[in-house]
Design a protein around this motif. Structure first.
Motif, PDB file in Angstrom:
ATOM      1  N   VAL A  43      -8.455 -48.817 -12.243  1.00  0.00           N
ATOM      2  CA  VAL A  43      -9.180 -50.058 -11.981  1.00  0.00           C
ATOM      3  C   VAL A  43      -9.464 -50.223 -10.491  1.00  0.00           C
ATOM      4  O   VAL A  43     -10.370 -50.954 -10.093  1.00  0.00           O
ATOM      5  CB  VAL A  43      -8.389 -51.261 -12.542  1.00  0.00           C
ATOM      6  CG1 VAL A  43      -9.144 -52.560 -12.335  1.00  0.00           C
ATOM      7  CG2 VAL A  43      -8.133 -51.061 -14.034  1.00  0.00           C
ATOM      8  N   THR A  44      -8.720 -49.506  -9.651  1.00  0.00           N
ATOM      9  CA  THR A  44      -8.975 -49.544  -8.210  1.00  0.00           C
ATOM     10  C   THR A  44     -10.044 -48.515  -7.795  1.00  0.00           C
ATOM     11  O   THR A  44     -10.167 -48.210  -6.618  1.00  0.00           O
ATOM     12  CB  THR A  44      -7.687 -49.245  -7.422  1.00  0.00           C
ATOM     13  OG1 THR A  44      -7.293 -47.873  -7.638  1.00  0.00           O
ATOM     14  CG2 THR A  44      -6.548 -50.147  -7.858  1.00  0.00           C
ATOM     15  N   ALA A  45     -10.778 -47.983  -8.789  1.00  0.00           N
ATOM     16  CA  ALA A  45     -11.680 -46.854  -8.537  1.00  0.00           C
ATOM     17  C   ALA A  45     -12.670 -47.130  -7.407  1.00  0.00           C
ATOM     18  O   ALA A  45     -12.979 -46.242  -6.598  1.00  0.00           O
ATOM     19  CB  ALA A  45     -12.431 -46.494  -9.823  1.00  0.00           C
ATOM     20  N   ILE A  46     -13.173 -48.352  -7.331  1.00  0.00           N
ATOM     21  CA  ILE A  46     -14.155 -48.678  -6.284  1.00  0.00           C
ATOM     22  C   ILE A  46     -13.528 -48.487  -4.904  1.00  0.00           C
ATOM     23  O   ILE A  46     -14.129 -47.881  -4.000  1.00  0.00           O
ATOM     24  CB  ILE A  46     -14.646 -50.131  -6.450  1.00  0.00           C
ATOM     25  CG1 ILE A  46     -15.364 -50.300  -7.792  1.00  0.00           C
ATOM     26  CG2 ILE A  46     -15.569 -50.518  -5.290  1.00  0.00           C
ATOM     27  CD1 ILE A  46     -15.615 -51.748  -8.155  1.00  0.00           C
ATOM     28  N   PHE A  47     -12.306 -48.980  -4.735  1.00  0.00           N
ATOM     29  CA  PHE A  47     -11.637 -48.879  -3.443  1.00  0.00           C
ATOM     30  C   PHE A  47     -11.122 -47.464  -3.183  1.00  0.00           C
ATOM     31  O   PHE A  47     -11.133 -47.000  -2.040  1.00  0.00           O
ATOM     32  CB  PHE A  47     -10.493 -49.896  -3.375  1.00  0.00           C
ATOM     33  CG  PHE A  47     -10.956 -51.306  -3.543  1.00  0.00           C
ATOM     34  CD1 PHE A  47     -11.600 -51.976  -2.512  1.00  0.00           C
ATOM     35  CD2 PHE A  47     -10.798 -51.965  -4.748  1.00  0.00           C
ATOM     36  CE1 PHE A  47     -12.044 -53.281  -2.667  1.00  0.00           C
ATOM     37  CE2 PHE A  47     -11.252 -53.262  -4.930  1.00  0.00           C
ATOM     38  CZ  PHE A  47     -11.877 -53.925  -3.875  1.00  0.00           C
ATOM     39  N   MET A  48     -10.685 -46.794  -4.234  1.00  0.00           N
ATOM     40  CA  MET A  48     -10.247 -45.407  -4.067  1.00  0.00           C
ATOM     41  C   MET A  48     -11.411 -44.533  -3.616  1.00  0.00           C
ATOM     42  O   MET A  48     -11.272 -43.685  -2.719  1.00  0.00           O
ATOM     43  CB  MET A  48      -9.650 -44.869  -5.377  1.00  0.00           C
ATOM     44  CG  MET A  48      -9.125 -43.449  -5.285  1.00  0.00           C
ATOM     45  SD  MET A  48      -8.237 -42.941  -6.777  1.00  0.00           S
ATOM     46  CE  MET A  48      -6.680 -43.824  -6.536  1.00  0.00           C
ATOM     47  N   THR A  57     -17.650 -37.325  -8.804  1.00  0.00           N
ATOM     48  CA  THR A  57     -17.009 -36.141  -9.374  1.00  0.00           C
ATOM     49  C   THR A  57     -15.588 -35.976  -8.839  1.00  0.00           C
ATOM     50  O   THR A  57     -14.649 -35.691  -9.592  1.00  0.00           O
ATOM     51  CB  THR A  57     -17.841 -34.881  -9.067  1.00  0.00           C
ATOM     52  OG1 THR A  57     -19.143 -35.040  -9.638  1.00  0.00           O
ATOM     53  CG2 THR A  57     -17.181 -33.639  -9.645  1.00  0.00           C
ATOM     54  N   GLN A  58     -15.419 -36.152  -7.524  1.00  0.00           N
ATOM     55  CA  GLN A  58     -14.080 -36.059  -6.934  1.00  0.00           C
ATOM     56  C   GLN A  58     -13.181 -37.182  -7.426  1.00  0.00           C
ATOM     57  O   GLN A  58     -11.980 -36.972  -7.653  1.00  0.00           O
ATOM     58  CB  GLN A  58     -14.194 -36.098  -5.409  1.00  0.00           C
ATOM     59  CG  GLN A  58     -14.882 -34.885  -4.812  1.00  0.00           C
ATOM     60  CD  GLN A  58     -15.240 -35.071  -3.349  1.00  0.00           C
ATOM     61  OE1 GLN A  58     -15.382 -36.208  -2.869  1.00  0.00           O
ATOM     62  NE2 GLN A  58     -15.394 -33.974  -2.629  1.00  0.00           N
ATOM     63  N   LEU A  59     -13.762 -38.369  -7.616  1.00  0.00           N
ATOM     64  CA  LEU A  59     -13.000 -39.489  -8.165  1.00  0.00           C
ATOM     65  C   LEU A  59     -12.524 -39.159  -9.579  1.00  0.00           C
ATOM     66  O   LEU A  59     -11.365 -39.413  -9.938  1.00  0.00           O
ATOM     67  CB  LEU A  59     -13.859 -40.754  -8.178  1.00  0.00           C
ATOM     68  CG  LEU A  59     -13.219 -42.012  -8.768  1.00  0.00           C
ATOM     69  CD1 LEU A  59     -12.052 -42.476  -7.912  1.00  0.00           C
ATOM     70  CD2 LEU A  59     -14.258 -43.125  -8.908  1.00  0.00           C
TER      71      LEU A  59
END
Length: 415
Positions: A43-48, A57-59
């Motif tokens: 859920v923190t994907a945007i900040f990660m 792709t790296q995410l």
């Protein structure tokens, strides 16, 4: 002699009935702790993506590594649980997971010293997954051992509410924590959760009274040799594809396409998790009463397919700039699809454990979660590829295909 023994037996039965709820509470707390990590970190994907300077792709590789670690370790942890017992495995797993998260807070979080490499991030999340894979089988075996047939669907479903509850906590807390204090605080908080759960397990978790006699009886048939067990485990994994697509990438979808704010994104993800938790408890009780676990699982598969088709079509037909009613409709469809794709876990794991038998619950649950987290890893790699190919409608339609594939596998079989 006999009259004195009867009150003692009655008292012991009352204590056992009382203590089983503590065991269930430990199972829930342990799963909440790890679920806050594996369902909350995505859920923190945007900040990660921003803090670690990642592309999609790296995410996907980083987030998928967490699921891959669980997938690789679940079955070995399950086998060890059947051999060593619930307490030893759960305590070792929670403590080592806490240490891995603490190490990430110290060495794999962006800070004044720079940005860690994407490989260090992926390795750290892989390690967390490898160690956290101990939680499911050990806590599930404990719950199955302390509850009787006719209660296990409810008990396992309550235990499985820990996944959406942990994810809901993650959705509400972790994005804001990452934005305000960075990922060192995120990993540190998750480590603290695991330590607290380990402390509760150390105080209260032990084998059920009947376990000593049960240990001497060999299993009738190996769970890993039973085609029925494999069928249900594979169906559980396949049906997770639409769920993982929502839980891992819906935040990116709402941010990039719908231009939704952080409050709406967090509320949407929390609504999915809370709705799934409520539905898991209800479904466990309902299927215990009606004895229809397979029919319920097929219904969830069919309804998930329909909802994800509708979401894909709505996304394809929406204009480039979404008006508010489109955004609201997409949010409602995401919540409905996410809840439906997450509501069945307790029922499915109860069916799987029942098929395997009491002596191999840990092994069967480990096999089921291996399939789940293999799909978690593959979905994290597939979604970016689908985005490059046909954008978001393809992602949601692929979720519908996964649910349709799972539907016929849940056909009722003779046990």
């Amino acid at each position: 002699m006999n009259t004195a023994a009867q009150p003692t037996a009655a008292v012991n039965a009352v204590r056992k009935d009382s203590h089983r709820w503590k065991i269930l509470g430990i199972g829930v707390l342990a799963n909440v702790s790890f679920s806050a990590a594996f369902a909350g970190i995505p859920v923190t994907a945007i900040f990660m993506r921003a803090d670690y300077r990642l592309d999609n792709t790296q995410l996907g590789l980083a987030l998928g590594s967490l699921g891959l670690g669980v997938a690789v370790s679940e079955l070995p942890w399950g086998v060890l649980t059947d051999r060593w017992g619930d307490r030893r495995v759960l305590l070792r797993g929670l403590i080592s997971t806490a240490l891995a998260l603490a190490a990430m807070a110290l060495f794999a979080a962006p800070g004044a010293d720079g940005i860690p490499s994407k490989w260090l991030l992926a390795l750290g999340l892989l390690t967390v997954g490898l160690l956290g894979g101990s939680v499911n089988g050990s806590s599930g075996r404990a719950v199955m051992g302390w509850f009787r047939e006719g209660e296990r669907g409810l008990a396992m479903s309550i235990r499985q509410t820990a996944v959406p509850v942990g994810g809901g906590i993650g959705a509400l807390v972790l994005p804001s924590l990452a934005a305000a204090h960075g990922f060192a605080a995120v990993y540190g908080l998750l480590a603290l959760f695991c330590i607290l759960s380990a402390a509760m397990a150390w105080l209260w978790l032990h084998e059920p009274p009947a376990a000593s006699s049960a240990k001497t009886a060999p299993p009738i048939r190996g769970a890993l040799r039973d085609l029925k067990v494999w069928r249900v485990a594979l169906a559980i994994g396949i049906l997770c594809f639409p769920q993982v697509s929502v839980l891992t990438f819906a935040t990116i979808f709402l941010h990039d396409v719908g231009h939704a704010g952080l409050a709406l994104i967090s509320a949407t993800m929390a609504a999915i998790q809370i709705g799934a938790a409520v539905m898991r408890v209800w479904s466990g009780r309902w299927t215990d009463r009606h004895g229809n676990r397979r029919n319920y699982l097929r219904t969830c598969s069919a309804l998930s397919a329909a909802l994800f088709v509708a979401l894909g079509v709505l996304t394809a037909l929406a204009p480039a700039a979404w008006p508010q009613w489109i955004l609201g409709s997409v949010v409602l469809m995401l919540v409905a699809g996410g809840v439906c794709a997450s509501a069945w876990h307790g029922v499915a794991y109860t069916e799987l454990a029942t098929l395997a038998g009491a002596h191999q619950v840990g092994t069967a649950l480990g096999l089921g979660n291996t399939c789940v987290f293999l799909v978690f890893f593959m979905a994290a790699q597939a979604v970016p590829a689908l985005l490059d190919w046909k954008s978001w409608p393809a992602v949601w339609l692929a979720g519908a295909v996964g649910a349709l594939i799972a539907w016929p596998i849940f056909l009722k079989q003779q046990r």
